[in-house]
Design a protein around this motif. Structure first.
Motif, mmCIF file in Angstrom:
data_model
loop_
_atom_site.group_PDB
_atom_site.id
_atom_site.type_symbol
_atom_site.label_atom_id
_atom_site.label_comp_id
_atom_site.label_asym_id
_atom_site.label_seq_id
_atom_site.Cartn_x
_atom_site.Cartn_y
_atom_site.Cartn_z
ATOM 1 N N TYR A 171 0.835 -1.203 0.000
ATOM 2 C CA TYR A 171 0.000 0.000 0.000
ATOM 3 C C TYR A 171 0.878 1.265 0.000
ATOM 4 O O TYR A 171 0.626 2.211 -0.754
ATOM 5 N N HIS A 172 1.907 1.249 0.838
ATOM 6 C CA HIS A 172 2.834 2.383 0.937
ATOM 7 C C HIS A 172 3.444 2.692 -0.441
ATOM 8 O O HIS A 172 3.472 3.844 -0.875
ATOM 9 N N GLU A 173 3.897 1.653 -1.123
ATOM 10 C CA GLU A 173 4.529 1.868 -2.437
ATOM 11 C C GLU A 173 3.508 2.335 -3.479
ATOM 12 O O GLU A 173 3.817 3.161 -4.334
ATOM 13 N N LEU A 175 0.947 4.170 -2.856
ATOM 14 C CA LEU A 175 0.690 5.587 -2.559
ATOM 15 C C LEU A 175 1.678 6.516 -3.251
ATOM 16 O O LEU A 175 1.337 7.626 -3.631
ATOM 17 N N HIS A 176 2.905 6.020 -3.421
ATOM 18 C CA HIS A 176 3.909 6.847 -4.090
ATOM 19 C C HIS A 176 3.468 7.244 -5.501
ATOM 20 O O HIS A 176 3.860 8.281 -6.012
ATOM 21 N N SER A 177 2.661 6.394 -6.105
ATOM 22 C CA SER A 177 2.249 6.702 -7.476
ATOM 23 C C SER A 177 1.155 7.769 -7.525
ATOM 24 O O SER A 177 0.929 8.373 -8.557
ATOM 25 N N VAL A 191 9.652 12.722 -1.074
ATOM 26 C CA VAL A 191 8.564 11.818 -1.491
ATOM 27 C C VAL A 191 7.541 11.573 -0.386
ATOM 28 O O VAL A 191 6.361 11.377 -0.664
ATOM 29 N N HIS A 192 7.989 11.571 0.878
ATOM 30 C CA HIS A 192 7.039 11.350 1.977
ATOM 31 C C HIS A 192 6.509 12.698 2.458
ATOM 32 O O HIS A 192 6.889 13.202 3.500
ATOM 33 N N THR A 193 5.628 13.245 1.660
ATOM 34 C CA THR A 193 5.066 14.570 1.918
ATOM 35 C C THR A 193 4.004 14.464 3.023
ATOM 36 O O THR A 193 3.552 13.359 3.341
ATOM 37 N N GLU A 195 0.930 15.102 2.778
ATOM 38 C CA GLU A 195 -0.222 14.465 2.134
ATOM 39 C C GLU A 195 -0.030 12.944 2.121
ATOM 40 O O GLU A 195 -0.945 12.181 2.413
ATOM 41 N N PHE A 196 1.188 12.523 1.778
ATOM 42 C CA PHE A 196 1.506 11.097 1.736
ATOM 43 C C PHE A 196 1.293 10.460 3.113
ATOM 44 O O PHE A 196 0.637 9.431 3.253
ATOM 45 N N LYS A 197 1.842 11.114 4.144
ATOM 46 C CA LYS A 197 1.771 10.547 5.502
ATOM 47 C C LYS A 197 0.334 10.461 5.996
ATOM 48 O O LYS A 197 -0.025 9.551 6.722
#
Ligand SMILES: [Zn+2]
Length: 222
Positions: A171-173, A175-177, A191-193, A195-197
């Motif tokens: 799931y984490h990977e 999300l990167h997309s 990359v871990h913005t 929004e991402f977190k």
């Protein structure tokens, strides 16, 4: 092309430059100011940068350590990074999704349906050796942006690893997309913005997975 770029930057910045072109994925731009010159490393994408971007870049180099990266340059890097698409070069035959315990494709498909409305079109594969320990936590999984490819380390393909942990890593990977990285004041891609977190916490077993990884990480990492 390189010579033109070099001459342009040198003239515009008025500084003595040592220029290197890189193919690095995380550093699109780095500048080190030293005695009498600046050491500049630029991603290949700058070979085709428009004049205004070059002018702003030169202004940044000229300003020295205290300056911050101009918006035009940041936007240029972000746009170029998102545009890169080498997904056609992924050879489907070289992907390995069925592990000893986990079927990555099945996990990917179910997550795609539950969290992304089945909108994502990514490739996924196992990578690495099933018993070799990792040097850092980062390598549980990887997302290769231009390839639209997720790689999950084979260490996770084990019978004593909870289902939700592998799901969480995939799931984490994924999300990167969907969460676009941004470029910070120094040209580093983040990359871990925030929004991402925030999205990462939407995973149903976020706390369980996080806790399990914290308690068991010594098993995997040197
Ligand atoms: Zn990540």
């Amino acid at each position: 092309m390189l010579k033109t770029l070099y001459e342009q930057l040198q003239t515009l910045s008025g500084l003595n430059l040592k220029l290197r072109i890189n193919d690095n994925r995380s550093t699109m731009l780095s500048v080190r100011w030293e005695q009498g010159h600046a050491r500049v490393s630029l991603h290949r994408m700058f070979l085709k940068a428009p004049v205004n971007v070059m002018q702003e870049l030169a202004r940044y180099i000229k300003a020295g350590r205290s300056g911050s990266l101009p918006l035009e340059v940041k936007k240029f890097i972000e746009y170029q990074t998102q545009k890169m698409d080498y997904s056609h070069s992924v050879k489907k035959g070289e992907l390995s999704t069925r592990g000893r315990r986990f079927d990555l494709l099945a996990i990917y498909d179910s997550l795609n349906e539950s969290y992304f409305g089945s909108d994502l079109q990514l490739a996924i594969t196992w990578y690495g050796h099933p018993s070799r320990r990792l040097r850092s936590q980062i390598n549980f999984g990887l997302y290769c942006y231009p390839l639209k490819l997720i790689k999950i380390h084979r260490l996770l393909d084990s019978f004593d690893i909870p289902d939700y942990v592998v799901h969480f890593v995939v799931y984490h990977e994924m999300l990167h997309s969907v969460c676009a990285p941004f470029v910070n004041q120094r040209g580093m891609t983040i990359v871990h913005t925030p929004e991402f977190k925030q999205k990462e916490r939407e995973f149903q077993f976020f706390h369980e997975a996080h806790q399990w990884i914290q308690l068991n990480k010594d098993r995997f990492f040197k």
